[in-house]
Design a protein around this motif. Structure first.
Motif, PDB file in Angstrom:
ATOM      1  N   GLU A 118      26.780  47.589  36.249  1.00  6.26           N
ATOM      2  CA  GLU A 118      27.239  48.778  35.507  1.00  6.26           C
ATOM      3  C   GLU A 118      26.035  49.686  35.373  1.00  6.26           C
ATOM      4  OE1 GLU A 118      26.441  49.857  32.057  1.00  6.26           O
ATOM      5  OE2 GLU A 118      24.707  48.540  32.241  1.00  6.26           O
ATOM      6  N   ARG A 119      26.285  50.972  35.097  1.00  2.97           N
ATOM      7  CA  ARG A 119      25.147  51.875  34.870  1.00  2.97           C
ATOM      8  C   ARG A 119      25.617  53.133  34.153  1.00  2.97           C
ATOM      9  NH1 ARG A 119      19.839  51.868  36.864  1.00  2.97           N
ATOM     10  NH2 ARG A 119      18.684  53.105  35.356  1.00  2.97           N
ATOM     11  N   VAL A 138      21.442  49.190  29.692  1.00  4.88           N
ATOM     12  CA  VAL A 138      20.623  50.396  29.836  1.00  4.88           C
ATOM     13  C   VAL A 138      21.357  51.618  29.277  1.00  4.88           C
ATOM     14  CG1 VAL A 138      19.618  51.980  31.524  1.00  4.88           C
ATOM     15  CG2 VAL A 138      19.319  49.513  31.788  1.00  4.88           C
ATOM     16  N   ASN A 139      20.624  52.410  28.497  1.00  2.00           N
ATOM     17  CA  ASN A 139      21.129  53.678  27.934  1.00  2.00           C
ATOM     18  C   ASN A 139      22.363  53.502  27.048  1.00  2.00           C
ATOM     19  OD1 ASN A 139      19.139  55.354  29.108  1.00  2.00           O
ATOM     20  ND2 ASN A 139      20.234  55.310  31.059  1.00  2.00           N
ATOM     21  N   HIS A 154      22.448  44.975  35.681  1.00  3.49           N
ATOM     22  CA  HIS A 154      21.930  44.430  36.940  1.00  3.49           C
ATOM     23  C   HIS A 154      20.651  45.164  37.348  1.00  3.49           C
ATOM     24  CE1 HIS A 154      22.067  42.367  40.760  1.00  3.49           C
ATOM     25  NE2 HIS A 154      21.924  43.530  41.396  1.00  3.49           N
ATOM     26  N   GLY A 155      19.626  44.380  37.690  1.00  2.00           N
ATOM     27  CA  GLY A 155      18.326  44.936  38.050  1.00  2.00           C
ATOM     28  C   GLY A 155      17.320  44.896  36.911  1.00  2.00           C
ATOM     29  N   PHE A 156      17.781  44.559  35.697  1.00  2.00           N
ATOM     30  CA  PHE A 156      16.900  44.515  34.527  1.00  2.00           C
ATOM     31  C   PHE A 156      16.786  43.091  33.969  1.00  2.00           C
ATOM     32  CE2 PHE A 156      17.977  48.877  34.984  1.00  2.00           C
ATOM     33  CZ  PHE A 156      16.952  49.608  34.420  1.00  2.00           C
ATOM     34  N   GLU A 157      16.984  42.101  34.834  1.00  2.00           N
ATOM     35  CA  GLU A 157      17.010  40.709  34.382  1.00  2.00           C
ATOM     36  C   GLU A 157      15.665  40.235  33.819  1.00  2.00           C
ATOM     37  OE1 GLU A 157      20.008  41.305  37.678  1.00  2.00           O
ATOM     38  OE2 GLU A 157      17.880  41.800  37.351  1.00  2.00           O
ATOM     39  N   GLU A 216      26.449  59.599  30.745  1.00  4.82           N
ATOM     40  CA  GLU A 216      27.507  59.657  31.758  1.00  4.82           C
ATOM     41  C   GLU A 216      27.599  58.309  32.486  1.00  4.82           C
ATOM     42  OE1 GLU A 216      29.598  62.101  32.341  1.00  4.82           O
ATOM     43  OE2 GLU A 216      28.725  63.425  30.815  1.00  4.82           O
ATOM     44  N   VAL A 217      28.813  57.860  32.766  1.00  6.23           N
ATOM     45  CA  VAL A 217      29.021  56.595  33.475  1.00  6.23           C
ATOM     46  C   VAL A 217      28.796  56.816  34.971  1.00  6.23           C
ATOM     47  CG1 VAL A 217      30.673  54.782  34.051  1.00  6.23           C
ATOM     48  CG2 VAL A 217      30.634  55.759  31.740  1.00  6.23           C
ATOM     49  N   LEU A 218      27.813  56.119  35.530  1.00  8.20           N
ATOM     50  CA  LEU A 218      27.534  56.204  36.967  1.00  8.20           C
ATOM     51  C   LEU A 218      28.218  55.074  37.726  1.00  8.20           C
ATOM     52  CD1 LEU A 218      23.712  57.065  36.914  1.00  8.20           C
ATOM     53  CD2 LEU A 218      25.657  58.630  37.046  1.00  8.20           C
TER      54      LEU A 218
END
Length: 718
Positions: free
Chosen positions: A135-136, A172-173, A89-92, A142-144
């Motif tokens: 998700e991030r 991401v990552n 989310h945020g990288f669409e 590390e899971v944020l």
């Protein structure tokens, strides 16, 4: 050694057949509607010459290896499934923004500079086929923000409803921690089991590439998904054909990394350019075993002209961010510069520049050049070569294709002569000069951009049209030594036969070997060695899964390194696989400095700016038996052979037709020397020797084409 290796090109399917000490080359036209038919024709021709049946050969042969340009052609044509993408989310919009440089990737420098008319390529994944999930994961894995499966289910249902035929997951990552990408895959399979979802592939970006960079990693996975079904069906078709004929072993596929693997361990993206790259691999082995020095390879087939570099010692140049079509990807691929100029390239009139334009469109094998008499409507390079007197209409491709010069004359007169106000022979000369000049410019740019001196390089020329145009290209480029290797017309297929089972795994890693501010050397040996062990484990598992003995697996370590904050990184192949102490750190830095100085010039190394590692790469492979190349020099006495006939030929730079001696394959014996102008016609190709050039064959089947006072051997030695 009993081995069949095949290079399926846009026009011809080349086969190299090794049966113990018997080596046979064979060709057939590529059958695009069913690649297996072209393979069967080429193999049947080879079996007939060996006195064997196809069924007998396929029951006893050790391996069958394929290199193909099918994926390349599919990408160019833009024919593939409807691909969808799931991102964080945020990288669409990351995929479509494409680092702001997407308009220029895959274009020449002039078009890249024309920003006013810049157009981005049509995206493989439309914006309405991109969905995001909440998700991030951070930069150290590390899971944020934990992933919620219900969120995934909702987005996947929408994509399937919109007609998704392949799904890419690029979070991401994910290279630091692929846990969330794997959870997405698990959720999709729960929601749409394999028997329900059918053959729709789900591609995880973390499995396709281990390097950081959301856009380029996502684009790599997208292209892999786009090609997946095409390559899956084609390779299944080839594999099924082998099984029908009694071949029970796994089929092997050549990779653009310079190795090969079973088809079930091959990503679609790894097949891009695999045919031409097999030729570069053959040239690497030739350079290593014969000491001919720096090599520039020239593979001219029916559809394209491919240029590769092999510096002295056989070390290949890699692209680690190659541009495929119009898209930047991040897979390690042997460097190759491909021009749309082959024997089947179409010659057209450029009304803006009032000149002849060669390619990139090609007549291919169906219908082929006009002279094939199969319905071709456009003039090609082969049509020009025929009218200039270089080709024998009755003995082209060993007599399997009868050429019709009337068709060549008709299409050139109809489409080019009136526009240029010249007769047909003058136009054919322009086509010949234009294609030679285009390819020479490509070679010069390739050499100079990589720090090479043209005069130091030997051109290794192969492919069906290589011997026909080598003189003209070398004249334009300033090269005085050309080597046609053994089995030059099917050399890429031969190179495929010499490939090793190989897998390359890599990961981004920020490692500072020398920190200039504190003047300290790297000392986190366990962290570095842990990265290497992780990559070695992946490669070992790949090879063991394919049935290879774990004890025979070997590993090679490479690092992408740079000085300080330089943008350009240099790939460094090491002779050690671990860093255990200060001495090893200094050895790595010294190796990097030597390679940097050799490529960019002595004295410009800058260790005082710091020495950094960007990427760690491990190549895992199995050594095996290869076709051996012997010494390529011969100092015995030579005489002029007797020509079998004479015919009039027209040469660029000469006003009148020249009564040219024509020889058959017997002239390619080491006891002979043939001075130009002359033509040598063999079963698989035609050698054109222009004025001030001579041919000197060697006992091993290689042929030197030398200018004036040049001599055999390394260009640096003469």
């Amino acid at each position: 050694m009993k081995r069949i290796s095949v290079d399926i090109g846009g026009t011809f399917t080349d086969c190299f057949f090794a049966w113990d000490d018997l080596y046979i080359e064979s060709k057939s036209l590529t059958t695009h509607h069913n690649l297996a038919l072209g393979f069967n024709n080429a193999l049947d021709n080879a079996c007939k010459r060996a006195g064997l049946t196809r069924e007998q050969v396929l029951k006893e042969v050790d391996s069958v290896r394929y290199a193909t340009t099918l994926g390349t052609n599919a990408l160019i044509e833009g024919k593939g499934p409807r691909v969808a993408a799931i991102v964080t989310h945020g990288f669409e919009d990351t995929i479509h923004i494409s680092r702001s440089k997407g308009y220029g990737e895959g274009l020449d420098p002039i078009k890249q500079g024309d920003m006013a008319d810049a157009e981005r390529p049509e995206p493989i994944v439309p914006r309405n086929m991109v969905r995001s999930i909440k998700e991030r994961i951070d930069t150290i894995g590390e899971v944020l923000v934990p992933l919620q499966k219900e969120d995934v289910r909702e987005q996947v249902r929408e994509l399937i409803s919109n007609g998704a035929e392949a799904i890419v997951v690029a979070l991401v990552n994910a290279t630091e921690n692929p846990e969330h990408e794997q959870l997405v895959l698990e959720t999709i399979l729960e929601e749409y089991p394999a028997h329900e979802l059918g053959s729709i592939p789900v591609i995880l970006s973390s499995q396709v590439s281990g390097r950081k960079g959301e856009y380029v990693r996502a684009k790599t996975a997208i292209i892999d998904a786009f090609l997946h079904a095409i390559m899956f069906n084609a390779l299944n078709q080839l594999s099924g054909n082998l099984r029908t004929s009694g071949y029970e072993k796994p089929m092997l596929v050549v990779h653009n990394s310079g190795g090969m693997a079973q088809s079930n361990s091959t990503d679609a993206l790894q097949t891009i350019h695999s045919g031409p790259i097999a030729g570069v691999g053959g040239a690497q082995h030739l350079s290593e075993s014969t000491g001919i020095g720096d090599v520039v390879t020239m593979d001219m087939g029916g559809t394209s002209f491919d240029i590769g570099l092999v510096p002295e010692g056989g070390v290949k140049h890699y692209d680690f961010h190659p541009v495929i079509g119009r898209w930047l990807v991040c897979v390690p691929m042997i460097h190759l510069n491909t021009l749309g100029a082959g024997g089947g390239s179409i010659a057209s009139f450029d009304r803006i520049h009032k000149a002849v334009k060669i390619g990139p469109e090609s007549a291919g094998s169906d219908p082929g050049p006009a002279c094939y008499d199969r319905g071709g409507l456009y003039p090609t390079v082969t049509d020009a070569d025929l009218l200039l007197g270089y080709l024998d209409p009755e003995n082209y491709a060993n007599g399997f294709i009868k050429l019709n010069p009337k068709r060549s004359r008709f299409v050139i007169e109809e489409q080019l002569c009136d526009e240029l106000d010249l007769d047909v022979i003058e136009v054919a000369k322009i086509i010949k000069r234009s294609v030679d000049e285009q390819m020479a410019i490509g070679i010069e740019m390739e050499l100079r951009s990589n720090g090479g001196v043209v005069e130091d390089f030997t051109m290794v020329a192969y492919g069906g049209n290589g011997p026909l145009h080598a003189c003209g290209i070398a004249n334009q480029a300033g090269i005085s030594k050309i080597l046609f290797p053994p089995f030059a017309s099917v050399f890429s297929a031969l190179g495929a036969g010499n490939m090793k089972p190989l897998h390359i795994h890599e990961r981004s890693a920020y490692v500072v070997l020398y920190e200039p501010l504190s003047r300290t050397l790297f000392d986190e040996y366990d962290r570095f060695n842990g990265y290497v062990e992780e990559l070695e484990k992946k490669g070992r598992e790949d090879l063991v899964r394919q049935g290879y003995d774990v004890e025979k697996v070997e590993h090679g370590l490479e690092l992408d390194m740079r000085y300080g904050n330089q943008r350009v990184t240099t790939s460094v192949a090491l002779d050690i696989n671990r860093i255990e102490n200060v001495g090893d750190v200094l050895h790595v830095i010294r190796t990097f400095s030597d390679i940097y100085a050799d490529r960019y010039g002595k004295g410009i190394e800058a260790p005082e700016a710091g020495v950094r590692v960007q990427t760690i790469r491990v190549a895992s492979y199995i050594d095996g038996e290869v076709v051996r190349f012997d010494e390529l020099e011969y100092a015995g006495e030579r005489t002029e052979p007797t020509p079998v006939t004479h015919r009039k030929a027209h040469f660029v730079g000469e006003d009148k037709a020249v009564e040219t001696p024509v020889y058959d394959a017997t002239a390619l014996s080491e006891k002979y020397v043939v001075h130009g102008p002359a033509i040598i016609t063999t079963e698989s190709t035609t050698y054109l020797i222009e004025r001030n050039w001579r041919i000197e064959p060697t006992p091993q089947g290689a042929v030197w084409l030398l200018k004036d006072n040049a001599t055999q051997g390394s260009a640096k030695k003469s």
